[in-house]
Design a protein around this motif. Structure first.
Motif, PDB file in Angstrom:
ATOM      1  N   PRO A 258     -45.380 -69.466  -8.969  1.00 47.17           N
ATOM      2  CA  PRO A 258     -45.612 -68.090  -9.318  1.00 47.17           C
ATOM      3  C   PRO A 258     -44.517 -67.254  -9.762  1.00 47.17           C
ATOM      4  N   ALA A 259     -43.226 -67.539  -9.339  1.00 51.09           N
ATOM      5  CA  ALA A 259     -41.997 -66.816  -9.956  1.00 51.09           C
ATOM      6  C   ALA A 259     -41.598 -67.061 -11.200  1.00 51.09           C
ATOM      7  N   ALA A 260     -41.813 -68.290 -11.682  1.00 51.77           N
ATOM      8  CA  ALA A 260     -41.557 -69.285 -12.858  1.00 51.77           C
ATOM      9  C   ALA A 260     -42.535 -68.573 -13.900  1.00 51.77           C
ATOM     10  N   LEU A 261     -43.661 -68.535 -13.462  1.00 51.13           N
ATOM     11  CA  LEU A 261     -44.794 -67.915 -14.298  1.00 51.13           C
ATOM     12  C   LEU A 261     -44.816 -66.339 -14.768  1.00 51.13           C
ATOM     13  N   PHE A 262     -44.253 -65.800 -13.574  1.00 52.80           N
ATOM     14  CA  PHE A 262     -43.801 -64.303 -13.813  1.00 52.80           C
ATOM     15  C   PHE A 262     -42.773 -64.105 -14.852  1.00 52.80           C
ATOM     16  N   LEU A 263     -41.798 -64.698 -14.747  1.00 55.22           N
ATOM     17  CA  LEU A 263     -40.642 -64.593 -15.590  1.00 55.22           C
ATOM     18  C   LEU A 263     -40.861 -65.046 -17.132  1.00 55.22           C
ATOM     19  N   ALA A 264     -41.583 -66.130 -17.215  1.00 56.19           N
ATOM     20  CA  ALA A 264     -42.050 -66.726 -18.563  1.00 56.19           C
ATOM     21  C   ALA A 264     -43.162 -65.821 -19.221  1.00 56.19           C
ATOM     22  N   THR A 265     -43.928 -65.358 -18.390  1.00 57.65           N
ATOM     23  CA  THR A 265     -45.055 -64.413 -18.924  1.00 57.65           C
ATOM     24  C   THR A 265     -44.487 -63.104 -19.246  1.00 57.65           C
TER      25      THR A 265
ATOM     26  N   THR B 289     -44.676 -49.876 -12.986  1.00 56.00           N
ATOM     27  CA  THR B 289     -44.273 -51.070 -12.714  1.00 56.00           C
ATOM     28  C   THR B 289     -43.068 -50.867 -11.573  1.00 56.00           C
ATOM     29  N   PHE B 290     -42.704 -49.707 -11.530  1.00 54.94           N
ATOM     30  CA  PHE B 290     -41.632 -49.405 -10.496  1.00 54.94           C
ATOM     31  C   PHE B 290     -42.093 -49.855  -9.120  1.00 54.94           C
ATOM     32  N   PHE B 291     -43.254 -49.457  -8.819  1.00 54.48           N
ATOM     33  CA  PHE B 291     -43.801 -49.871  -7.469  1.00 54.48           C
ATOM     34  C   PHE B 291     -44.153 -51.340  -7.192  1.00 54.48           C
ATOM     35  N   TYR B 292     -44.398 -52.058  -8.558  1.00 50.43           N
ATOM     36  CA  TYR B 292     -44.514 -53.577  -8.166  1.00 50.43           C
ATOM     37  C   TYR B 292     -43.317 -54.160  -7.937  1.00 50.43           C
ATOM     38  N   PHE B 293     -41.856 -53.747  -8.553  1.00 48.42           N
ATOM     39  CA  PHE B 293     -40.859 -54.124  -7.911  1.00 48.42           C
ATOM     40  C   PHE B 293     -40.038 -53.645  -6.636  1.00 48.42           C
TER      41      PHE B 293
ATOM     42  N   LEU C 269     -34.656 -52.205 -16.334  1.00 48.42           N
ATOM     43  CA  LEU C 269     -35.802 -52.966 -15.873  1.00 48.42           C
ATOM     44  C   LEU C 269     -35.489 -54.606 -16.242  1.00 48.42           C
ATOM     45  N   ASP C 270     -35.102 -54.759 -17.574  1.00 51.66           N
ATOM     46  CA  ASP C 270     -34.825 -56.142 -18.170  1.00 51.66           C
ATOM     47  C   ASP C 270     -33.684 -56.666 -17.339  1.00 51.66           C
ATOM     48  N   THR C 271     -32.664 -55.902 -17.157  1.00 54.18           N
ATOM     49  CA  THR C 271     -31.411 -56.367 -16.155  1.00 54.18           C
ATOM     50  C   THR C 271     -31.813 -56.707 -15.027  1.00 54.18           C
ATOM     51  N   PHE C 272     -32.633 -56.141 -14.172  1.00 49.73           N
ATOM     52  CA  PHE C 272     -32.993 -56.035 -12.997  1.00 49.73           C
ATOM     53  C   PHE C 272     -33.867 -57.333 -12.736  1.00 49.73           C
ATOM     54  N   VAL C 273     -34.948 -57.610 -13.625  1.00 51.27           N
ATOM     55  CA  VAL C 273     -35.891 -58.567 -13.700  1.00 51.27           C
ATOM     56  C   VAL C 273     -34.847 -60.024 -13.877  1.00 51.27           C
ATOM     57  N   LEU C 274     -33.811 -60.149 -14.724  1.00 52.34           N
ATOM     58  CA  LEU C 274     -33.214 -61.186 -14.868  1.00 52.34           C
ATOM     59  C   LEU C 274     -32.252 -61.411 -13.616  1.00 52.34           C
TER      60      LEU C 274
ATOM     61  N   SER D 167     -34.577 -62.720 -10.822  1.00 51.58           N
ATOM     62  CA  SER D 167     -35.143 -63.819 -10.990  1.00 51.58           C
ATOM     63  C   SER D 167     -34.101 -64.955 -10.882  1.00 51.58           C
ATOM     64  N   ILE D 168     -32.779 -64.924 -10.843  1.00 54.17           N
ATOM     65  CA  ILE D 168     -31.670 -65.609 -10.836  1.00 54.17           C
ATOM     66  C   ILE D 168     -31.034 -65.718  -9.229  1.00 54.17           C
ATOM     67  N   SER D 169     -30.770 -64.360  -8.881  1.00 55.75           N
ATOM     68  CA  SER D 169     -30.267 -64.318  -7.580  1.00 55.75           C
ATOM     69  C   SER D 169     -31.202 -64.503  -6.576  1.00 55.75           C
ATOM     70  N   MET D 170     -32.468 -64.102  -6.473  1.00 51.93           N
ATOM     71  CA  MET D 170     -33.347 -64.347  -5.268  1.00 51.93           C
ATOM     72  C   MET D 170     -33.741 -65.881  -5.032  1.00 51.93           C
ATOM     73  N   PRO D 171     -34.017 -66.510  -6.227  1.00 50.89           N
ATOM     74  CA  PRO D 171     -34.338 -68.000  -5.849  1.00 50.89           C
ATOM     75  C   PRO D 171     -33.103 -68.530  -5.332  1.00 50.89           C
ATOM     76  N   ALA D 172     -31.779 -68.336  -5.986  1.00 54.81           N
ATOM     77  CA  ALA D 172     -30.621 -69.091  -5.491  1.00 54.81           C
ATOM     78  C   ALA D 172     -30.457 -68.729  -3.842  1.00 54.81           C
ATOM     79  N   CYS D 173     -30.684 -67.602  -3.478  1.00 52.84           N
ATOM     80  CA  CYS D 173     -30.469 -67.278  -2.140  1.00 52.84           C
ATOM     81  C   CYS D 173     -31.573 -67.907  -1.102  1.00 52.84           C
ATOM     82  N   ASN D 174     -32.843 -67.674  -1.744  1.00 50.79           N
ATOM     83  CA  ASN D 174     -33.896 -68.303  -0.976  1.00 50.79           C
ATOM     84  C   ASN D 174     -33.501 -70.000  -0.680  1.00 50.79           C
ATOM     85  N   LEU D 175     -33.165 -70.565  -1.789  1.00 50.62           N
ATOM     86  CA  LEU D 175     -32.681 -72.050  -1.871  1.00 50.62           C
ATOM     87  C   LEU D 175     -31.703 -72.329  -0.772  1.00 50.62           C
ATOM     88  N   LEU D 176     -30.749 -71.586  -0.913  1.00 52.03           N
ATOM     89  CA  LEU D 176     -29.456 -71.544   0.015  1.00 52.03           C
ATOM     90  C   LEU D 176     -29.942 -71.760   1.419  1.00 52.03           C
TER      91      LEU D 176
END
Length: 225
Positions: free
Chosen positions: A36-43, A98-102, A178-183, A186-195
């Motif tokens: 779902p994270a990958a689909l969100f970013l791609a879409t 969209t502010f509330f979504y994030f 918003l664009d910078t935040f999403v980027l 999308s990079i830092s959270m998966p990396a943190c979770n994977l670690l």
């Protein structure tokens, strides 16, 4: 002549092997979180934020429906993800912002951190409640001293990580575009979770080996006569 017979109960155990456990963990995390994270970013990059929100939600419910139709067990993590995404989507659509979504996952991380911390005072910390999704648990196993200590430490670890994520992402949401935040997210959270997942798996494997919980592969045992 050489004959072959299956390994007896003394030769192996009924416990799942490490590759089996890792496959189960990887599949559960991939379906519930990574896809779902990958689909969100791609879409988001191609069709915009509103479509991305709906696509991520549709994946979660589609995965639950597919597992139900095929008679497969639905993991608690997948159900939890679907519930969280539903709440985020409904509030975002009602507020039309969209502010509330994030903002909501930041609040969710804070709530999860508090829940995990509070569960440390109970007989079953949160990691103990979720462990059955990844390894067959029973009452005898969950009461072993090493297992209980492992669950307590991992619950504390995830509480600290979730709290750190909430604080960091709240700052980023209010400081970045918003664009910078999403980027960044999308990079830092998966990396943190994977670690954190890697640390969790290593700690669990270490304790499991000490407790004899990782079974050996069943292989033919040669018998010479």
């Amino acid at each position: 002549m050489t004959l072959f017979r299956p390994a007896s109960a003394a030769d192996t155990t009924a416990r799942p092997t490490l590759p089996t456990v890792l496959r189960r963990v990887g599949l559960s995390l991939t379906i519930a979180c990574a896809v779902p994270a990958a689909l969100f970013l791609a879409t988001y990059e191609t069709l915009g934020v509103w479509t991305a929100i709906l696509v991520a939600l549709a994946w979660s419910y589609g995965a639950i429906a597919w597992r139900a139709v095929t008679g497969r067990r639905t993991s608690g993590l997948l159900v939890l993800t679907a519930i969280v995404l539903t709440g985020r989507t409904v509030i975002t659509l009602v507020a039309h912002s969209t502010f509330f979504y994030f903002l909501q996952p930041i609040i969710t991380d804070g709530v999860v951190a508090a829940t995990f911390l509070l569960s440390l005072a109970t007989a079953r910390p949160m990691v103990a409640r979720l462990a059955g999704d990844f390894y067959p648990m029973d009452a005898e196993l969950s009461l072993r001293p090493r297992i209980r200590k492992l669950f307590w430490r991992l619950t504390a670890l995830w509480a600290v990580v979730c709290l750190a994520k909430a604080v960091t992402m709240f700052w980023a949401l209010n400081s970045l575009s918003l664009d910078t935040f999403v980027l960044v997210k999308s990079i830092s959270m998966p990396a943190c979770n994977l670690l954190t997942v890697g640390i969790t798996i290593c700690a669990a494997v270490l304790v499991a080996r000490r407790e004899g919980l990782l079974g050996a592969l069943v292989v033919p045992v040669p018998v010479h006569t």
